[in-house]
Scaffold this active site. Structure first.
Site, PDB file in Angstrom:
ATOM      1  N   CYS A  84       1.155  -1.492   0.119  1.00  0.00           N
ATOM      2  CA  CYS A  84      -0.092  -0.262   0.437  1.00  0.00           C
ATOM      3  C   CYS A  84       0.640   1.418   0.025  1.00  0.00           C
ATOM      4  CB  CYS A  84      -1.556   0.155   1.092  1.00  0.00           C
ATOM      5  SG  CYS A  84      -1.943  -2.007   1.448  1.00  0.00           S
ATOM      6  N   HIS A 334      -9.059   3.581  -1.245  1.00  0.00           N
ATOM      7  CA  HIS A 334      -7.736   2.969  -0.952  1.00  0.00           C
ATOM      8  C   HIS A 334      -7.463   2.555  -2.451  1.00  0.00           C
ATOM      9  CE1 HIS A 334      -4.277   2.027   0.413  1.00  0.00           C
ATOM     10  NE2 HIS A 334      -4.766   0.633   0.827  1.00  0.00           N
TER      11      HIS A 334
END
Length: 388
Positions: A84, A334
């Site tokens: 991420c 996200h």
């Protein structure tokens, strides 16, 4: 050597885009960033591209040259993968290249496209950012990992699900005016508390959504900006990166994120500022507990006090240190490989005053972006400042 300036930023709307390809999404973000910067494509010296799941989600590896083509630039292009934190690392290396004088213009950002996959496939793909041998094979997923971190936090410092619900509600409220956000609906504290359980103590509104999207940032040297009349009043003055052991069972702490602490300390030292100087922050709240851990690692509050910061108003738009005025990962979304770049976009817009929530921080001069990978085995922190 002069500072590294942010000349332009670009984003797609975050959400579900099953009809679009990854290169199409990145092309849009890059085009917007280049237009915002007002630079010539032929002057771009390097493109750094963050992506995590492209080989799984789009059956496409070796994406960097594809994205350079999509952006309309002819320069060395490299894909960065740090779960991420992929785009955060891409940004860091772009900043370092400009600062070192290797190039005058660098584009950095990222893209992720996941919503066309079944939820189980996305969960399995994301789980590859955990330790396969000692976590994934035992059934670990990231909701489970962050649930363990939340339980460890509650046992070590205290805190309740209601505290987490305040974080969720705050970030959903912040997302309402953000045209790029995936979820622009308000969520009350009670709604968050009553949402379905995911992994105790985390419930549905404690988790970020599955998201498609892309981000891009154009960085220029101060010399280039001055010579070419480029309006670039925001500079990246500090950048730091940290790592931790991959498996939670191997870590000294479950209720702290040392990788982020190390990244923040490096970024602060390079920028010659401290947490007390920061006016606004975008942090990696993939789960609500992650925001509490992040603001502690960034030094905004002592360990054990991050959990109540939203409930007490410290991190709300009118608080001492507004956090995630974009809506955060929680509500803005996200798209894994794009998130670190999108945080830079949001902080830049807040400092420039052209963000829909900029009125909450009208005099902001220092902002910070905190991007984490996995269960914070990786972390990247950037300090942005108004310099002109």
């Amino acid at each position: 050597m002069g500072s590294v300036r942010i000349a332009g930023v670009g984003l797609t709307r975050f959400g579900s885009h099953p009809e679009r390809t990854g290169r199409d999404l990145f092309a849009q973000a890059a085009a917007e960033a280049i237009e915002d910067a007002g630079v010539t494509r032929s002057d771009v010296g390097v493109l750094n591209y963050g992506n995590y799941m492209g080989s799984i989600a789009e059956n496409q590896g070796h994406q960097a040259p594809l994205m350079a083509e999509a952006a309309g630039v002819s320069c060395p292009a490299t894909r960065y993968e740090e779960a991420c934190a992929s785009a955060g690392v891409a940004v860091r290396e772009a900043v370092r290249a400009v600062r070192a004088g290797d190039v005058d213009i660098a584009i950095a950002g990222g893209m992720e496209r996941m919503s066309h996959l079944e939820t189980g496939a996305v969960t399995a793909g994301l789980a590859t950012a955990a330790d396969d041998l000692f976590e994934v094979k035992a059934g670990m997923t990231f909701p489970g990992a962050y649930a363990l971190m939340a339980r460890a936090y509650f046992e070590t410092y205290g805190g309740t699900r209601r505290d987490l619900a305040h974080i969720a509600s705050k970030n959903h409220e912040n997302a309402v005016p953000n045209e790029y956000a995936q979820y622009r609906e308000r969520v009350s504290v009670e709604q968050a508390l009553e949402s379905p359980p995911v992994a105790s103590p985390l419930h549905l509104f404690d988790a970020c959504p599955i998201t498609d999207g892309a981000s891009a940032v154009v960085f220029v040297s101060e010399a280039y900006a001055n010579a070419n009349g480029v309006d670039a009043p925001i500079a990246v003055t500090g950048s730091g990166q940290g790592s931790d052991r991959m498996a939670l069972a191997d870590r000294e702490y479950l209720a702290r994120t040392p990788a982020a602490t190390r990244a923040a300390e490096s970024a602060y030292a390079e920028a010659e500022v401290g947490p007390e100087d920061v006016d606004v922050a975008e942090v990696h709240d993939c789960f609500t507990i992650a925001e509490a851990l992040a603001i502690e690692s960034l030094g905004f509050v002592p360990h054990g006090e991050g959990i109540t910061a939203a409930r007490e108003g410290l991190t709300t738009p009118d608080g001492d240190i507004p956090v995630n005025l974009s809506g955060g990962l929680k509500a803005k979304g996200h798209p894994v490989g794009a998130t670190g770049g999108s945080q830079i976009v949001e902080v830049t817009r807040l400092l420039r005053g052209d963000h829909p929530n900029a009125e909450s921080v009208p005099d902001a001069e220092v902002g910070i972006a905190h991007n984490a990978g996995g269960s914070v085995a990786s972390a990247v922190v950037h300090v942005l400042e108004v310099v002109a």
